[in-house]
Design a protein around this motif. Structure first.
Motif, mmCIF file in Angstrom:
data_model
loop_
_atom_site.group_PDB
_atom_site.id
_atom_site.type_symbol
_atom_site.label_atom_id
_atom_site.label_comp_id
_atom_site.label_asym_id
_atom_site.label_seq_id
_atom_site.Cartn_x
_atom_site.Cartn_y
_atom_site.Cartn_z
ATOM 1 N N PRO A 97 0.723 -1.096 -0.051
ATOM 2 C CA PRO A 97 0.276 -0.226 0.298
ATOM 3 C C PRO A 97 0.901 1.826 0.031
ATOM 4 O O PRO A 97 0.216 3.100 0.331
ATOM 5 N N LEU A 98 2.101 1.194 -0.042
ATOM 6 C CA LEU A 98 2.512 2.409 0.496
ATOM 7 C C LEU A 98 3.397 2.161 -1.678
ATOM 8 O O LEU A 98 3.775 2.203 -1.547
ATOM 9 N N PRO A 99 2.723 3.873 -1.568
ATOM 10 C CA PRO A 99 3.203 3.932 -2.940
ATOM 11 C C PRO A 99 4.499 4.435 -2.947
ATOM 12 O O PRO A 99 5.159 4.679 -2.547
ATOM 13 N N PRO A 100 5.384 4.957 -4.751
ATOM 14 C CA PRO A 100 6.441 4.643 -5.345
ATOM 15 C C PRO A 100 6.753 5.822 -4.318
ATOM 16 O O PRO A 100 6.118 6.747 -4.985
ATOM 17 N N VAL A 101 8.180 5.614 -4.082
ATOM 18 C CA VAL A 101 8.552 6.338 -3.497
ATOM 19 C C VAL A 101 10.518 6.976 -4.420
ATOM 20 O O VAL A 101 11.194 5.834 -4.213
ATOM 21 N N PRO A 102 11.020 7.707 -4.935
ATOM 22 C CA PRO A 102 10.001 8.889 -5.442
ATOM 23 C C PRO A 102 8.475 8.797 -6.244
ATOM 24 O O PRO A 102 9.189 7.787 -7.355
ATOM 25 N N GLY A 103 7.646 9.727 -5.840
ATOM 26 C CA GLY A 103 6.223 9.846 -6.791
ATOM 27 C C GLY A 103 6.614 9.995 -7.848
ATOM 28 O O GLY A 103 7.848 10.813 -8.068
ATOM 29 N N LYS A 104 5.498 9.866 -8.716
ATOM 30 C CA LYS A 104 5.975 10.787 -10.251
ATOM 31 C C LYS A 104 5.250 11.592 -10.565
ATOM 32 O O LYS A 104 4.261 11.741 -10.207
ATOM 33 N N LEU A 105 5.881 12.730 -10.786
ATOM 34 C CA LEU A 105 5.437 13.806 -11.214
ATOM 35 C C LEU A 105 4.347 14.080 -12.423
ATOM 36 O O LEU A 105 4.957 12.978 -13.381
ATOM 37 N N LEU A 106 3.964 14.773 -12.542
ATOM 38 C CA LEU A 106 3.311 15.351 -14.015
ATOM 39 C C LEU A 106 3.716 15.607 -14.828
ATOM 40 O O LEU A 106 5.240 16.002 -15.162
ATOM 41 N N ALA A 163 10.535 18.492 -8.548
ATOM 42 C CA ALA A 163 10.872 16.859 -8.044
ATOM 43 C C ALA A 163 12.069 16.379 -7.484
ATOM 44 O O ALA A 163 11.827 15.044 -6.057
ATOM 45 N N ALA A 164 12.253 17.553 -6.914
ATOM 46 C CA ALA A 164 13.556 17.569 -5.403
ATOM 47 C C ALA A 164 12.374 17.578 -4.577
ATOM 48 O O ALA A 164 12.124 16.883 -3.484
ATOM 49 N N ILE A 181 18.175 17.444 1.798
ATOM 50 C CA ILE A 181 19.768 17.032 1.424
ATOM 51 C C ILE A 181 19.944 15.352 0.375
ATOM 52 O O ILE A 181 20.566 15.976 -0.262
ATOM 53 N N ILE A 182 19.171 14.823 0.731
ATOM 54 C CA ILE A 182 19.280 14.183 -0.334
ATOM 55 C C ILE A 182 18.043 13.889 -1.749
ATOM 56 O O ILE A 182 18.816 13.680 -2.308
ATOM 57 N N ALA A 183 17.715 14.222 -1.757
ATOM 58 C CA ALA A 183 17.026 15.321 -2.731
ATOM 59 C C ALA A 183 17.176 16.127 -3.556
ATOM 60 O O ALA A 183 17.775 16.295 -5.223
ATOM 61 N N ALA A 184 17.642 16.979 -2.832
ATOM 62 C CA ALA A 184 18.799 18.133 -3.518
ATOM 63 C C ALA A 184 20.110 17.294 -4.197
ATOM 64 O O ALA A 184 20.350 17.433 -5.329
#
Length: 487
Positions: free
Chosen positions: A4-13, A171-172, A286-289
């Motif tokens: 049930p956990l959504p994908p990480v990272p999720g998908k953008l438009l 996205a970050a 930090i991770i996303a950046a």
């Protein structure tokens, strides 16, 4: 059984840029508010609807070629972000209503921009469209039909370039939101480390090394081990290294990664403790950046460090009154186990500076509730030993829509963090945000340093602009833009 956990990272438009409209695609158009001189008479009816043009006001048109009208107020770029966010939420709601009514789900829509919209307007609109409809839901229900694509109708020659840059920044922010929103029964320090390694795989010049509790003990990371000692989920140190060829500047980014914070033996009140799943929002930024910096191939060497631990309650928890020896040997008198963020940051700061010898250091943390009192919940605090670095941070934030305010490092309070049993005191009392920053300053030496306290804006309890309730991803965009400023 489906996770049930959504994908990480999720998908953008997906965003497309074009100068024409595809037949059958629902259309939205942006409308500026009338001037005071024109009044209401300045806006003609469209499909039987008289638009208001108010920022973020989205109106549905029952007839004609346009389905939605989105107000952009006075037409300033920042109004486009609010309009884009409100529009994508309204369109998503309309899609759901169509599906409930048994109609065929449209999966794309188009936005017609005014002819005078420039690159900055397009960038702000893109931020709003990509982040305004963000959702994170853990559910066993099958995914509902949702939007996939937005087409921007514009003849601006640099629109595609502007959209592509903003897409990485958005996205970050979205990835940082995903990490912080993930429930803590899933998000252990090991999960956070594994996720950072997984999403960084395949990106040129980016490597991730994960250090476990044995390595941390061998190296003397006393702060991380003390904070993480009360949990059955052992701590980790996440080390991201981006090494582009020819880079001459090296920045160290450090983020607090407390995957859940009970407060330890200095336990928090029950009300609000559930929000502590986002206490690693600094580490998430930090991770996303760093991932976005590498994806954008910025010509700056960057190291990201995230000391990750769970501050829990057990017989092995660290105690008020303990003396903790950090990496590098400095000792801290523990006054409050709920002031755990500065304990793990201290280790990582010393380690990162000693090993990597950066030109500047920036840390980000949901460090003190005092900052929410000082600056509210939409502005981050900047403490810095270097004026130029502080200005770089605030200017970078302005360019990507994140507000920062510089706070003082009051020398009159510096002696309060000096210890009697140990070298320094962790929680000496006084203005919380300032003394916490002064504590961290004891571990950075002479290198230019900025501390970003994001305790207020890292979480939201209501919708505004491109922010929705939950984790906001605050600071991720600023950090990417800050690194870009060194290009």
């Amino acid at each position: 059984m489906r996770n049930p956990l959504p994908p990480v990272p999720g998908k953008l438009l997906e965003l497309e840029v074009s100068d024409d409209l595809r037949r059958g695609t629902p259309l939205a158009t942006l409308i500026a508010a009338p001037s005071e001189e024109d009044g209401d008479a300045g806006l003609a009816e469209i499909g039987g609807v008289r638009p208001t043009g108010k920022t973020g006001d989205v109106q549905t048109v029952p007839t004609g070629g346009v389905r939605w009208l989105a107000g952009v107020g006075d037409g300033e770029p920042k109004q486009y972000r609010k309009a884009g966010a409100a529009l994508v939420r309204a369109v998503s709601s309309a899609l759901e209503e169509d599906v409930k009514a048994g109609q065929k789900a449209f999966r794309a829509f188009a936005v017609e921009l005014p002819e005078d919209a420039g690159a900055e307007h397009i960038e702000e609109l893109t931020f709003g469209l990509l982040l305004g409809g963000y959702r994170f839901t853990v559910t066993a229900e099958d995914p509902k039909p949702g939007l996939r694509t937005v087409r921007l109708i514009t003849r601006h020659e640099h629109a595609a370039v502007a959209v592509e840059r903003v897409r990485e920044l958005a996205a970050a922010a979205a990835f940082a939101r995903d990490l912080a929103n993930t429930p803590s029964n899933i998000k252990t320090p090991a999960w956070l480390a594994d996720t950072a390694a997984r999403v960084s795989g395949g990106i040129p010049n980016l490597t991730v090394t994960v250090r476990d509790e044995k390595w941390l003990a061998e190296q003397g990371f006393g702060g991380v081990l003390a904070v993480g000692g009360g949990s059955a989920a052992p701590p980790r140190l996440i080390e991201l290294e981006y090494r582009p060829r020819g880079a001459t500047t090296h920045l160290l980014l450090v983020g607090k990664g407390i995957t859940f914070d009970t407060g330890g033996l200095s336990i928090k009140p029950a009300d609000g403790m559930h929000l502590m799943r986002t206490d690693m929002a600094g580490g998430a930024a930090i991770i996303a950046a760093v991932r976005a910096i590498a994806a954008l191939r910025l010509p700056v060497k960057v190291t990201g460090l995230v000391p990750a631990a769970e501050n829990h309650v057990s017989g092995s928890s660290y105690r008020p009154g303990d003396i903790v020896r950090h990496y590098g040997g400095k000792t801290t008198e523990v006054g409050n186990t709920d002031a755990e963020g500065r304990m793990v940051l201290a280790d990582a700061l010393v380690y990162g500076i000693k090993k990597h010898k950066p030109d500047a250091v920036i840390d980000a943390a949901t460090l003190t509730g005092a900052m929410k009192v000082s600056l509210g919940v939409r502005t981050g605090g900047v403490f810095a030993t270097d004026d130029a670095l502080a200005e770089r941070v605030t200017k970078a934030g302005e360019r990507v829509g994140e507000a920062w305010w510089r706070m003082p490092l009051l020398e009159d309070l510096a002696e309060t963090v000096q210890g009697s049993l140990g070298d320094v005191r962790q929680a000496p009392g006084g203005p919380g945000g300032i003394v916490a920053a002064l504590f961290l300053r004891e571990f950075v030496g002479d290198v230019p340093w900025a501390h970003l306290d994001i305790a207020g804006p890292a979480r939201a309890d209501k919708t505004y602009a491109d922010v929705v309730p939950g984790a906001t991803g605050f600071a991720a965009r600023t950090l990417v833009e800050l690194v870009a400023s060194y290009s």
